[in-house]
Write a protein that holds these residues in place. Sequence first.
Motif, PDB file in Angstrom:
ATOM      1  N   UNK A 240       1.934  -5.925   3.528  1.00  0.00           N
ATOM      2  CA  UNK A 240       2.507  -4.885   4.383  1.00  0.00           C
ATOM      3  C   UNK A 240       3.475  -4.033   3.565  1.00  0.00           C
ATOM      4  N   UNK A 241       3.578  -2.781   3.911  1.00  0.00           N
ATOM      5  CA  UNK A 241       4.572  -1.885   3.323  1.00  0.00           C
ATOM      6  C   UNK A 241       5.241  -1.136   4.460  1.00  0.00           C
ATOM      7  N   UNK A 242       6.572  -1.223   4.490  1.00  0.00           N
ATOM      8  CA  UNK A 242       7.348  -0.598   5.567  1.00  0.00           C
ATOM      9  C   UNK A 242       6.812  -0.984   6.940  1.00  0.00           C
ATOM     10  N   UNK A 243       6.394  -2.253   7.084  1.00  0.00           N
ATOM     11  CA  UNK A 243       5.929  -2.776   8.353  1.00  0.00           C
ATOM     12  C   UNK A 243       4.502  -2.422   8.727  1.00  0.00           C
ATOM     13  N   UNK A 244       3.787  -1.722   7.841  1.00  0.00           N
ATOM     14  CA  UNK A 244       2.399  -1.349   8.135  1.00  0.00           C
ATOM     15  C   UNK A 244       1.442  -2.110   7.225  1.00  0.00           C
ATOM     16  N   UNK A 245       0.301  -2.494   7.769  1.00  0.00           N
ATOM     17  CA  UNK A 245      -0.706  -3.264   7.033  1.00  0.00           C
ATOM     18  C   UNK A 245      -1.349  -2.400   5.950  1.00  0.00           C
ATOM     19  N   UNK A 246      -1.468  -2.959   4.753  1.00  0.00           N
ATOM     20  CA  UNK A 246      -2.067  -2.252   3.619  1.00  0.00           C
ATOM     21  C   UNK A 246      -3.393  -2.895   3.220  1.00  0.00           C
ATOM     22  N   UNK A 247      -3.390  -4.208   3.024  1.00  0.00           N
ATOM     23  CA  UNK A 247      -4.586  -4.898   2.547  1.00  0.00           C
ATOM     24  C   UNK A 247      -4.431  -6.397   2.737  1.00  0.00           C
ATOM     25  N   UNK A 248      -5.520  -7.090   2.501  1.00  0.00           N
ATOM     26  CA  UNK A 248      -5.564  -8.537   2.606  1.00  0.00           C
ATOM     27  C   UNK A 248      -6.180  -9.060   1.310  1.00  0.00           C
ATOM     28  N   UNK A 249      -5.614 -10.116   0.752  1.00  0.00           N
ATOM     29  CA  UNK A 249      -6.173 -10.756  -0.445  1.00  0.00           C
ATOM     30  C   UNK A 249      -6.786 -12.072   0.009  1.00  0.00           C
ATOM     31  N   UNK A 250      -8.108 -12.173  -0.111  1.00  0.00           N
ATOM     32  CA  UNK A 250      -8.853 -13.346   0.332  1.00  0.00           C
ATOM     33  C   UNK A 250      -9.207 -14.230  -0.852  1.00  0.00           C
ATOM     34  N   UNK A 251      -9.096 -15.552  -0.637  1.00  0.00           N
ATOM     35  CA  UNK A 251      -9.525 -16.515  -1.659  1.00  0.00           C
ATOM     36  C   UNK A 251     -10.771 -17.267  -1.208  1.00  0.00           C
ATOM     37  N   UNK A 252     -11.514 -16.700  -0.256  1.00  0.00           N
ATOM     38  CA  UNK A 252     -12.716 -17.362   0.258  1.00  0.00           C
ATOM     39  C   UNK A 252     -13.752 -17.651  -0.831  1.00  0.00           C
ATOM     40  N   UNK A 253     -13.776 -16.841  -1.885  1.00  0.00           N
ATOM     41  CA  UNK A 253     -14.735 -17.050  -2.979  1.00  0.00           C
ATOM     42  C   UNK A 253     -14.104 -17.831  -4.134  1.00  0.00           C
ATOM     43  N   UNK A 254     -12.911 -18.364  -3.904  1.00  0.00           N
ATOM     44  CA  UNK A 254     -12.221 -19.161  -4.909  1.00  0.00           C
ATOM     45  C   UNK A 254     -11.054 -18.414  -5.527  1.00  0.00           C
TER      46      UNK A 254
END
Length: 82
Positions: free
Chosen positions: A23-37
């Motif tokens: 999040x930046x300034x309370x707004x969603x920016x991205x998600x980092x997934x480790x589903x593939x390791x």
Amino acid sequence: MHTEFGLEIASDSMHTEVFAEIYLRGKFVALVSQDKGLDHLVIEFPDAGIDESLVLREIDMEEFRRTLLFASAKLSGQSKGE
């Protein structure tokens, strides 16, 4: 890490592993997934259909890069704090 960025470790039924929400300034920016390791982290950006008041689509690249590295370290257990 810049204080305007926030990082939350979370889980849901769409992912098999926990992930980091950025999040930046309370707004969603991205998600980092480790589903593939942990050796193949994936960045997921908000869908086009999301309420635009909840997301931020333009951010400083260097700050985002540092935040991604911090998210990666948190997911791998290498970072205990900011």
